[in-house]
Design a protein around this motif. Structure first.
Motif, PDB file in Angstrom:
ATOM      1  N   PHE A 160      -5.235  12.042 -12.055  1.00 43.49           N
ATOM      2  CA  PHE A 160      -5.026  12.375 -11.018  1.00 43.49           C
ATOM      3  C   PHE A 160      -4.196  12.190  -9.525  1.00 43.49           C
ATOM      4  O   PHE A 160      -3.573  12.938  -8.621  1.00 43.49           O
ATOM      5  N   ALA A 161      -3.782  11.227  -9.909  1.00 50.88           N
ATOM      6  CA  ALA A 161      -2.685   9.989  -8.422  1.00 50.88           C
ATOM      7  C   ALA A 161      -1.859  10.695  -9.705  1.00 50.88           C
ATOM      8  O   ALA A 161      -0.821   9.955 -10.339  1.00 50.88           O
ATOM      9  N   LEU A 189      -1.084   9.690  -3.916  1.00 52.95           N
ATOM     10  CA  LEU A 189      -2.596   9.931  -3.379  1.00 52.95           C
ATOM     11  C   LEU A 189      -2.735  10.796  -2.209  1.00 52.95           C
ATOM     12  O   LEU A 189      -2.942  10.857  -1.298  1.00 52.95           O
ATOM     13  N   GLY A 190      -1.734  12.297  -2.640  1.00 54.51           N
ATOM     14  CA  GLY A 190      -2.182  13.251  -1.558  1.00 54.51           C
ATOM     15  C   GLY A 190      -3.395  14.099  -1.921  1.00 54.51           C
ATOM     16  O   GLY A 190      -3.886  13.752  -2.390  1.00 54.51           O
ATOM     17  N   PHE A 191      -3.368  13.966  -0.488  1.00 52.94           N
ATOM     18  CA  PHE A 191      -5.283  14.411  -0.776  1.00 52.94           C
ATOM     19  C   PHE A 191      -6.159  15.500  -0.844  1.00 52.94           C
ATOM     20  O   PHE A 191      -7.042  15.630  -2.052  1.00 52.94           O
ATOM     21  N   THR A 217       1.013  -1.091  -0.180  1.00 51.28           N
ATOM     22  CA  THR A 217      -0.172   0.325  -0.171  1.00 51.28           C
ATOM     23  C   THR A 217       0.775   1.440  -0.176  1.00 51.28           C
ATOM     24  O   THR A 217       0.731   2.216  -0.581  1.00 51.28           O
ATOM     25  N   ARG A 218       1.858   1.515   0.742  1.00 48.03           N
ATOM     26  CA  ARG A 218       2.924   1.849   0.381  1.00 48.03           C
ATOM     27  C   ARG A 218       3.215   2.686  -0.302  1.00 48.03           C
ATOM     28  O   ARG A 218       3.819   3.569  -0.788  1.00 48.03           O
ATOM     29  N   ASP A 219       3.911   1.498  -1.732  1.00 43.95           N
ATOM     30  CA  ASP A 219       3.658   2.267  -2.988  1.00 43.95           C
ATOM     31  C   ASP A 219       3.117   3.145  -3.776  1.00 43.95           C
ATOM     32  O   ASP A 219       3.636   3.897  -5.080  1.00 43.95           O
ATOM     33  N   ALA A 220       1.466   2.818  -3.043  1.00 45.11           N
ATOM     34  CA  ALA A 220       0.234   3.567  -3.773  1.00 45.11           C
ATOM     35  C   ALA A 220       0.452   5.446  -3.202  1.00 45.11           C
ATOM     36  O   ALA A 220       0.075   6.070  -3.713  1.00 45.11           O
ATOM     37  N   LEU A 258      -0.725  12.160   2.292  1.00 43.98           N
ATOM     38  CA  LEU A 258      -1.225  10.813   2.008  1.00 43.98           C
ATOM     39  C   LEU A 258      -2.079  10.164   2.004  1.00 43.98           C
ATOM     40  O   LEU A 258      -2.113   9.767   3.388  1.00 43.98           O
ATOM     41  N   LEU A 259      -3.307   9.653   1.122  1.00 48.97           N
ATOM     42  CA  LEU A 259      -3.916   8.465   1.637  1.00 48.97           C
ATOM     43  C   LEU A 259      -3.689   6.990   0.735  1.00 48.97           C
ATOM     44  O   LEU A 259      -3.170   6.715   0.088  1.00 48.97           O
TER      45      LEU A 259
END
Ligand code: ZN
Length: 638
Positions: free
Chosen positions: A483-484, A331-333, A324-327, A423-424
């Motif tokens: 967007f990502a 994925l900034g808010f 998950t930390r790769d993504a 980060l989300l």
């Protein structure tokens, strides 16, 4: 109503009481209509009563849950109780009922008006208007008590944040750097990890220190104990008594009657059917997780609740090469929020315009308009980040349906701050899209001819369809790269990473579905059994082994903080029920999720209809056939 967004408790209280007075005046006008009044005019007068409370009813619920000022939370809670008391009073008003019962549906000009009358009569019957004086008074008492009990149950949960103390930073091993940086030891060297979601969820996913994970999970599952246990007992007893007075065997029978599912038996069958569908997959996953657990923690380790999310992450990494930390760096808010807005514009042709001049209930809260063909068509408010005494989950609060429809989203997502983009996790991206699905439903369904059909006025077990459907856009490989983008490099999220992420997302799906069915079964059984015949803790001990490989942890009482037992009562099944429908609808969007054509059909045939037709009919209209479980089954096997 925008002037009330930043009102203090006294001003809000005055406005809400004015609205209640207006509703009472509308009721008096209804009653004063002469006997020869036409059917349509009578229905319009009835509809005006609901309209009068439009400005403040939603706000009091929002302020009760999320306002920073304790005086406002208290005032809003009191107002909600008064609004509820008025609704109860109206629903038991035999004069109003008699006037409506005397109407002939044939005298009404169209389907909408006939449906309005039919639903009004049904709701009067379900409220107990036909009862003799004494039981009717008892119904009134019980409804008032239930509002109070629900508020106590909810605020006890919201106010009870617990924590564990770590002895050293070593116990943060496995957690992402930004989390570690945000949890530096305090003066005496201890680190506090709370049960608030931004603290709790990453710790359970990533912390390698197993004893601390289990401890944190146990502490979380002990929240609102012991205070809420007697509150829950009383809540079950009061609802059971109420259902009995209204002629039903149980609260579950009563509360399913006007839903898509229709009966508590059908709800039970649905839970059993989905559990069985997921069972083979869940068993295989549990075996895989156990092997993974034993490899790391010793051959005699057994699965505990505090292991599930951690092992799920481990398997995602080992089986799918996904962490998950790769993504998260993509994925900034603000990037994700911008992505949601972009999707809304692409699908529905409406622009999202910030209204910074609108002052709201907290400095964090931002106001926006949906603008269509140059004019605002709806307004919404985003209250996105955690603070003390705020609602701990994510929810949409509908505010108004008249004029400009308005709604607010309340979430607890990471906050961007200076160099920290907030980060989300992919799951938080899903949450944000989910809540926007509710928001769009409410906003597009506003402004109806009949107030009673405006907004999300549909069957309750349809409510989670638009929200779970909108989640699809938060993980689609066609949408994410829009967007990502990496917060440092600006690079879009690579297609290969998205593919891995989505494959990994399916990891643990069988166990997840079964866990949801545990909650659904628990919620159903709580309200279909005679509350004198069972103990809420023993019920969990009875049901959990049927659905979960993990034991009930000693000293925990999950039900004390299971807030849905108030709001959803027996209806927790509705999430999975809605998911089966959402998967069916998603398939109907076809391969190109950014094609506006199906989106506009969805808006026109489903969302914007509000409560004008049965959800089954809306779905039939959109799908061109009756919904089925084919797409859900494929997802479950995927
Ligand atoms: Zn939802």
């Amino acid at each position: 109503m925008d002037d009330l967004l930043a009102a203090d408790a006294a001003a809000f209280g005055r406005a809400a009481h004015d609205d209640l007075d207006a509703a009472r005046a509308a009721l008096a006008r209804f009653k004063a209509l002469p006997p020869e009044t036409g059917a349509l005019e009578l229905l319009s007068a009835l509809d005006q009563i609901g309209r009068a409370g439009d400005r403040s009813a939603g706000l009091s619920s929002l302020f009760f849950q999320a306002h920073p000022d304790p005086a406002m939370r208290e005032a809003a809670g009191a107002i909600s109780r008064e609004q509820s008391a008025f609704s109860t009073e109206l629903s038991l008003d035999s004069d109003v009922h008699a006037r409506l019962a005397a109407l002939s549906a044939d005298a009404l000009p169209d389907d909408d008006a006939r449906r309005l009358l039919e639903h009004a009569l049904r709701d009067f019957r379900r409220a107990g208007v036909q009862l003799p004086h004494e039981p009717r008074e008892r119904v009134r008492e019980l409804r008032a008590e239930l509002v109070q009990l629900g508020q106590t149950f909810g605020s006890t949960i919201a106010g009870d944040v617990r924590s564990i103390q770590l002895d050293s930073a070593d116990e943060l091993n496995g957690l992402p750097d930004d989390y570690r940086a945000a949890h530096a030891p305090d003066a005496d060297g201890t680190i506090r990890i709370s049960t608030d979601p931004p603290d709790f969820i990453p710790f359970l996913k990533y912390a390698t220190h197993r004893a601390r994970r289990i401890e944190l999970q146990r502490v979380a599952a002990s929240r609102a104990t012991p205070d809420n246990l007697p509150v829950l007992d009383r809540l079950l007893a009061a609802r059971h008594e109420l259902a009995g007075l209204l002629g039903f065997d149980s609260w579950a029978a009563y509360v399913t009657e006007d839903k898509m599912i229709r009966t508590e038996q059908a709800a039970g069958e649905f839970v059993a059917r989905v559990s069985a569908l997921a069972a083979p997959r869940a068993e295989a996953e549990a075996a895989e997780m156990l092997a993974c657990l034993r490899e790391q923690y010793g051959s005699d380790a057994e699965m505990r609740d505090g292991d599930r999310l951690y092992l799920q992450e481990r398997l995602r990494a080992s089986k799918y090469g996904f962490d998950t930390r790769d993504a998260r760096p993509y994925l900034g808010f603000n990037a994700v929020l911008g992505g949601v807005f972009d999707v809304i514009t692409q699908l529905y042709g409406v622009e999202v315009l910030e209204r910074p001049e609108i002052v709201c209930w907290h400095a964090d809260v931002r106001a926006f308009d949906l603008v269509e063909e140059g004019s605002p068509v709806a307004r919404f408010f985003l209250d996105m980040h955690s603070r003390p005494d705020k609602y701990k989950h994510a929810a949409m609060f509908h505010l108004t349906t008249d004029g400009l429809p308005r709604a607010a989203l309340v979430c607890n997502l990471p906050r961007p701050d200076g160099d920290d983009p907030g980060l989300l996790d992919p799951s938080q991206v899903k949450t944000l899209f989910h809540e926007f699905g509710h928001l769009l439903h409410h906003l597009f369904a506003g402004g109806q001819r009949w107030h009673a059909f405006a907004g999300i006025a549909t069957e309750w077990d349809f409510v989670e369809v638009p929200s779970q459907l909108f989640e699809e856009w938060g993980r689609s490989p066609d949408v994410l790269p829009r967007f990502a983008r990496h917060h440092a490099s600006g690079e879009p999220m690579p297609a290969e990473l998205i593919a891995r992420m989505n494959r990994a997302e399916s990891c643990g799906r069988g166990l997840d579905v079964r866990l949801q069915m545990l909650y659904a079964s628990y919620s159903l059984e709580c309200f279909r059994r005679d509350p004198a015949s069972f103990d809420t803790g023993a019920l969990m001990a009875e049901l959990k082994p049927q659905f979960s490989p993990c034991p009930v942890e000693d000293g925990t009482a999950f039900q004390a903080s299971f807030g849905h037992l108030d709001g959803y009562s027996a209806l927790y099944y509705t999430y999975m029920w809605s998911l089966t429908l959402a998967k069916d609808c998603a398939a109907a969007f076809g391969d190109d999720l950014l094609d506006p054509a199906p989106a506009r059909a969805w808006r026109q045939r489903v969302l914007s209809q509000g409560g004008r037709r049965d959800a089954d009919d809306l779905l039939h209209d959109f799908l061109g056939r009756a919904p089925d479980l084919t797409a859900f089954g494929a997802w479950l096997d995927g």
